[in-house]
Scaffold this motif. Structure first.
Motif, PDB file in Angstrom:
ATOM      1  N   CYS A 148       0.832  -1.206   0.000  1.00  0.00           N
ATOM      2  CA  CYS A 148       0.000   0.000   0.000  1.00  0.00           C
ATOM      3  C   CYS A 148       0.867   1.255   0.000  1.00  0.00           C
ATOM      4  CB  CYS A 148      -0.926  -0.018   1.216  1.00  0.00           C
ATOM      5  SG  CYS A 148      -1.931   1.465   1.425  1.00  0.00           S
ATOM      6  N   ASP A 149       1.826   1.308   0.915  1.00  0.00           N
ATOM      7  CA  ASP A 149       2.716   2.478   1.010  1.00  0.00           C
ATOM      8  C   ASP A 149       3.492   2.692  -0.293  1.00  0.00           C
ATOM      9  OD1 ASP A 149       1.890   3.005   3.560  1.00  0.00           O
ATOM     10  OD2 ASP A 149       3.660   2.171   4.549  1.00  0.00           O
ATOM     11  N   SER A 150       4.022   1.602  -0.837  1.00  0.00           N
ATOM     12  CA  SER A 150       4.845   1.709  -2.048  1.00  0.00           C
ATOM     13  C   SER A 150       4.023   2.168  -3.247  1.00  0.00           C
ATOM     14  CB  SER A 150       5.517   0.368  -2.349  1.00  0.00           C
ATOM     15  OG  SER A 150       6.363  -0.022  -1.289  1.00  0.00           O
ATOM     16  N   MET A 151       2.861   1.542  -3.446  1.00  0.00           N
ATOM     17  CA  MET A 151       2.017   1.907  -4.585  1.00  0.00           C
ATOM     18  C   MET A 151       1.504   3.340  -4.447  1.00  0.00           C
ATOM     19  SD  MET A 151       1.577  -0.510  -6.952  1.00  0.00           S
ATOM     20  CE  MET A 151      -0.090  -0.535  -7.589  1.00  0.00           C
ATOM     21  N   ALA A 152       1.142   3.729  -3.213  1.00  0.00           N
ATOM     22  CA  ALA A 152       0.659   5.093  -2.996  1.00  0.00           C
ATOM     23  C   ALA A 152       1.754   6.100  -3.334  1.00  0.00           C
ATOM     24  CB  ALA A 152       0.198   5.264  -1.549  1.00  0.00           C
ATOM     25  N   TYR A 153       2.980   5.778  -2.953  1.00  0.00           N
ATOM     26  CA  TYR A 153       4.100   6.691  -3.198  1.00  0.00           C
ATOM     27  C   TYR A 153       4.382   6.832  -4.692  1.00  0.00           C
ATOM     28  CZ  TYR A 153       8.847   8.571  -3.168  1.00  0.00           C
ATOM     29  OH  TYR A 153       9.961   9.340  -3.403  1.00  0.00           O
ATOM     30  N   PHE A 154       4.537   5.695  -5.368  1.00  0.00           N
ATOM     31  CA  PHE A 154       4.954   5.754  -6.772  1.00  0.00           C
ATOM     32  C   PHE A 154       3.826   6.230  -7.690  1.00  0.00           C
ATOM     33  CE2 PHE A 154       8.194   2.784  -5.114  1.00  0.00           C
ATOM     34  CZ  PHE A 154       9.315   3.492  -5.509  1.00  0.00           C
ATOM     35  N   ILE A 155       2.599   5.778  -7.442  1.00  0.00           N
ATOM     36  CA  ILE A 155       1.482   6.246  -8.268  1.00  0.00           C
ATOM     37  C   ILE A 155       1.195   7.717  -7.978  1.00  0.00           C
ATOM     38  CG2 ILE A 155      -1.010   6.023  -8.624  1.00  0.00           C
ATOM     39  CD1 ILE A 155      -0.685   3.038  -8.538  1.00  0.00           C
ATOM     40  N   GLY A 156       1.333   8.104  -6.713  1.00  0.00           N
ATOM     41  CA  GLY A 156       1.139   9.510  -6.377  1.00  0.00           C
ATOM     42  C   GLY A 156       2.146  10.408  -7.065  1.00  0.00           C
ATOM     43  N   ARG A 157       3.408   9.967  -7.116  1.00  0.00           N
ATOM     44  CA  ARG A 157       4.439  10.767  -7.787  1.00  0.00           C
ATOM     45  C   ARG A 157       4.213  10.833  -9.286  1.00  0.00           C
ATOM     46  NH1 ARG A 157      10.610  10.298  -6.153  1.00  0.00           N
ATOM     47  NH2 ARG A 157      10.528  12.053  -7.598  1.00  0.00           N
ATOM     48  N   LYS A 158       3.748   9.721  -9.848  1.00  0.00           N
ATOM     49  CA  LYS A 158       3.607   9.654 -11.305  1.00  0.00           C
ATOM     50  C   LYS A 158       2.317  10.311 -11.793  1.00  0.00           C
ATOM     51  CE  LYS A 158       4.723   7.989 -15.435  1.00  0.00           C
ATOM     52  NZ  LYS A 158       5.924   8.440 -16.178  1.00  0.00           N
ATOM     53  N   PHE A 159       1.212  10.063 -11.092  1.00  0.00           N
ATOM     54  CA  PHE A 159      -0.093  10.489 -11.597  1.00  0.00           C
ATOM     55  C   PHE A 159      -0.831  11.457 -10.674  1.00  0.00           C
ATOM     56  CE2 PHE A 159       0.646   6.117 -13.167  1.00  0.00           C
ATOM     57  CZ  PHE A 159       0.689   6.384 -14.528  1.00  0.00           C
ATOM     58  N   GLY A 160      -0.286  11.703  -9.495  1.00  0.00           N
ATOM     59  CA  GLY A 160      -1.011  12.510  -8.521  1.00  0.00           C
ATOM     60  C   GLY A 160      -1.235  13.951  -8.952  1.00  0.00           C
ATOM     61  N   LYS A 161      -2.479  14.365  -8.962  1.00  0.00           N
ATOM     62  CA  LYS A 161      -2.820  15.741  -9.328  1.00  0.00           C
ATOM     63  C   LYS A 161      -3.742  16.385  -8.287  1.00  0.00           C
ATOM     64  CE  LYS A 161      -2.345  14.975 -14.315  1.00  0.00           C
ATOM     65  NZ  LYS A 161      -1.049  15.671 -14.366  1.00  0.00           N
ATOM     66  N   ARG A 162      -4.660  15.606  -7.727  1.00  0.00           N
ATOM     67  CA  ARG A 162      -5.620  16.153  -6.771  1.00  0.00           C
ATOM     68  C   ARG A 162      -5.156  15.869  -5.348  1.00  0.00           C
ATOM     69  NH1 ARG A 162     -10.775  13.005  -8.573  1.00  0.00           N
ATOM     70  NH2 ARG A 162      -9.148  11.412  -8.880  1.00  0.00           N
ATOM     71  N   ALA A 167      -4.329  19.931   4.381  1.00  0.00           N
ATOM     72  CA  ALA A 167      -4.150  20.522   5.709  1.00  0.00           C
ATOM     73  C   ALA A 167      -3.322  19.632   6.623  1.00  0.00           C
ATOM     74  CB  ALA A 167      -5.518  20.800   6.348  1.00  0.00           C
ATOM     75  N   VAL A 168      -3.351  18.334   6.368  1.00  0.00           N
ATOM     76  CA  VAL A 168      -2.646  17.370   7.221  1.00  0.00           C
ATOM     77  C   VAL A 168      -1.393  16.836   6.545  1.00  0.00           C
ATOM     78  CG1 VAL A 168      -2.815  15.078   8.300  1.00  0.00           C
ATOM     79  CG2 VAL A 168      -4.704  16.708   8.516  1.00  0.00           C
ATOM     80  N   SER A 169      -1.510  16.466   5.260  1.00  0.00           N
ATOM     81  CA  SER A 169      -0.380  15.882   4.542  1.00  0.00           C
ATOM     82  C   SER A 169      -0.380  16.416   3.107  1.00  0.00           C
ATOM     83  CB  SER A 169      -0.480  14.356   4.541  1.00  0.00           C
ATOM     84  OG  SER A 169       0.676  13.758   4.013  1.00  0.00           O
ATOM     85  N   PRO A 170       0.289  17.541   2.873  1.00  0.00           N
ATOM     86  CA  PRO A 170       0.182  18.221   1.592  1.00  0.00           C
ATOM     87  C   PRO A 170       0.703  17.451   0.391  1.00  0.00           C
ATOM     88  CG  PRO A 170       1.673  19.400   3.096  1.00  0.00           C
ATOM     89  CD  PRO A 170       1.104  18.256   3.842  1.00  0.00           C
ATOM     90  N   ASN A 171       1.540  16.445   0.595  1.00  0.00           N
ATOM     91  CA  ASN A 171       2.129  15.725  -0.536  1.00  0.00           C
ATOM     92  C   ASN A 171       1.291  14.544  -1.009  1.00  0.00           C
ATOM     93  OD1 ASN A 171       4.399  17.406  -0.656  1.00  0.00           O
ATOM     94  ND2 ASN A 171       5.427  16.224   0.940  1.00  0.00           N
ATOM     95  N   LYS A 172       0.291  14.157  -0.257  1.00  0.00           N
ATOM     96  CA  LYS A 172      -0.503  12.988  -0.630  1.00  0.00           C
ATOM     97  C   LYS A 172      -1.605  13.393  -1.610  1.00  0.00           C
ATOM     98  CE  LYS A 172       0.261  10.018   3.369  1.00  0.00           C
ATOM     99  NZ  LYS A 172       1.366  10.778   3.935  1.00  0.00           N
ATOM    100  N   SER A 173      -1.863  12.488  -2.550  1.00  0.00           N
ATOM    101  CA  SER A 173      -2.868  12.760  -3.578  1.00  0.00           C
ATOM    102  C   SER A 173      -3.971  11.701  -3.539  1.00  0.00           C
ATOM    103  CB  SER A 173      -2.225  12.771  -4.965  1.00  0.00           C
ATOM    104  OG  SER A 173      -1.761  11.480  -5.306  1.00  0.00           O
ATOM    105  N   ILE A 174      -5.109  12.055  -4.137  1.00  0.00           N
ATOM    106  CA  ILE A 174      -6.213  11.101  -4.243  1.00  0.00           C
ATOM    107  C   ILE A 174      -5.807   9.928  -5.128  1.00  0.00           C
ATOM    108  CG2 ILE A 174      -8.552  10.800  -5.161  1.00  0.00           C
ATOM    109  CD1 ILE A 174      -9.122  13.687  -4.318  1.00  0.00           C
ATOM    110  N   GLU A 175      -5.092  10.225  -6.207  1.00  0.00           N
ATOM    111  CA  GLU A 175      -4.630   9.142  -7.092  1.00  0.00           C
ATOM    112  C   GLU A 175      -3.693   8.193  -6.351  1.00  0.00           C
ATOM    113  OE1 GLU A 175      -5.930  12.614  -9.419  1.00  0.00           O
ATOM    114  OE2 GLU A 175      -4.502  12.386  -7.762  1.00  0.00           O
ATOM    115  N   GLY A 176      -2.803   8.752  -5.519  1.00  0.00           N
ATOM    116  CA  GLY A 176      -1.914   7.918  -4.718  1.00  0.00           C
ATOM    117  C   GLY A 176      -2.677   7.058  -3.728  1.00  0.00           C
ATOM    118  N   ALA A 177      -3.754   7.615  -3.149  1.00  0.00           N
ATOM    119  CA  ALA A 177      -4.568   6.851  -2.200  1.00  0.00           C
ATOM    120  C   ALA A 177      -5.221   5.656  -2.881  1.00  0.00           C
ATOM    121  CB  ALA A 177      -5.626   7.759  -1.572  1.00  0.00           C
ATOM    122  N   TYR A 178      -5.750   5.867  -4.083  1.00  0.00           N
ATOM    123  CA  TYR A 178      -6.326   4.742  -4.836  1.00  0.00           C
ATOM    124  C   TYR A 178      -5.244   3.708  -5.161  1.00  0.00           C
ATOM    125  CZ  TYR A 178     -10.731   7.267  -5.560  1.00  0.00           C
ATOM    126  OH  TYR A 178     -11.930   7.905  -5.387  1.00  0.00           O
ATOM    127  N   GLY A 179      -4.069   4.193  -5.519  1.00  0.00           N
ATOM    128  CA  GLY A 179      -2.959   3.270  -5.774  1.00  0.00           C
ATOM    129  C   GLY A 179      -2.602   2.470  -4.546  1.00  0.00           C
TER     130      GLY A 179
END
Length: 268
Positions: A148-162, A167-179
């Protein structure tokens, strides 16, 4: 905190963790878990109180870590006197080692919350380890959360836009969460195929989604605490990863979830 540092640290620690979980006796596992909990509580206490109330920080960490041997010895009734004694001692120490009065509730509350937050969540590993297939379930949760952590990180970096929760974690994206959820499902699928065949195909999906969601919620909650304390990491114990508590954040909410799934969903 570079990717290279993370990989090198993982290459050293993962084999040790696999050996410990796969072959350690219940007593060795409990000693290890007690040390992990004690260090995590020290990091948590220092994160919120820095150098203040050193005695109280150590006492609350020791009492919180004692939850593991209490549970390992199947003496849960001792938790009431343990916590009662801790709170009375902390109350007296704060009364007679008077901090700035307007800070008392913040500082005492931080110590008290730590002895609930970490011991009760991490403590679920003790009965989980004692189940018939407890070791396999622990492997499952570790694999699923790491995926989960790995996919969230790499998909978030590659495809994360939203942004997920800026307010809590500015670097995390919705796309990364789905990943991350997809990664957790794949991790549970791996466990089913190789060492937990009792999980059905719907179970793979349901458990994977639940672990992916709860793992990321635990991560977000830890980020909330760190932002409140204005710190980047809980400590510096693990090269490339920060403190021990930083490595547990995604696991904390998952520990009780997996225990209850294993015990009541699969007759553990």
């Amino acid at each position: 905190m570079t990717i290279k540092q993370r990989i090198l640290t993982a290459l050293v620690l993962l084999p040790l963790l696999i050996l410990l979980l796969g072959f350690a006796s219940p007593m060795v596992f409990s000693v290890f878990l007690t040390l992990v909990l004690f260090v995590s509580l020290l990091e948590y206490n220092k994160m919120g109180l820095a150098g203040e109330h050193g005695l109280e920080q150590w006492l609350s960490a020791a009492a919180g870590a004692a939850v593991v041997p209490v549970l390992a010895l199947n003496q849960p009734e001792l938790l009431v006197p343990l916590y009662t004694g801790l709170y009375l001692v902390l109350a007296l120490l704060f009364l007679f080692r008077l901090p700035p009065i307007e800070e008392t509730h913040h500082r005492l509350g931080w110590l008290v919350s730590g002895t609930v937050y970490l011991p009760l969540l991490i403590g679920h590993l003790v009965p989980l380890h004692q189940l018939a297939y407890g070791k396999q379930w622990i492997f499952l949760l570790l694999i699923a959360v790491m995926a989960c952590d790995s996919m969230a990180y790499f998909i978030g970096r590659k495809f994360g836009k939203r942004k997920l929760y800026p307010a809590v974690s500015p670097n995390k994206s919705i796309e990364g969460a789905y990943g991350g959820i997809l990664g957790a499902v794949l991790g549970v699928l791996f466990a089913k195929l190789f060492f937990l065949q009792a999980i059905g195909w719907f179970g793979v999906l349901g458990i994977g989604v639940a672990l992916g969601v709860f793992g990321q919620l635990g991560d977000l909650f830890e980020s909330l605490l760190k932002r409140a304390c204005r710190v980047k990491d809980s400590g510096t114990m693990i090269p490339g990863h920060g403190g021990l508590l930083d490595r547990l954040d995604s696991l904390l909410f998952v520990f009780p979830l997996v225990y209850y799934i294993a015990k009541y969903g699969y007759g553990g």
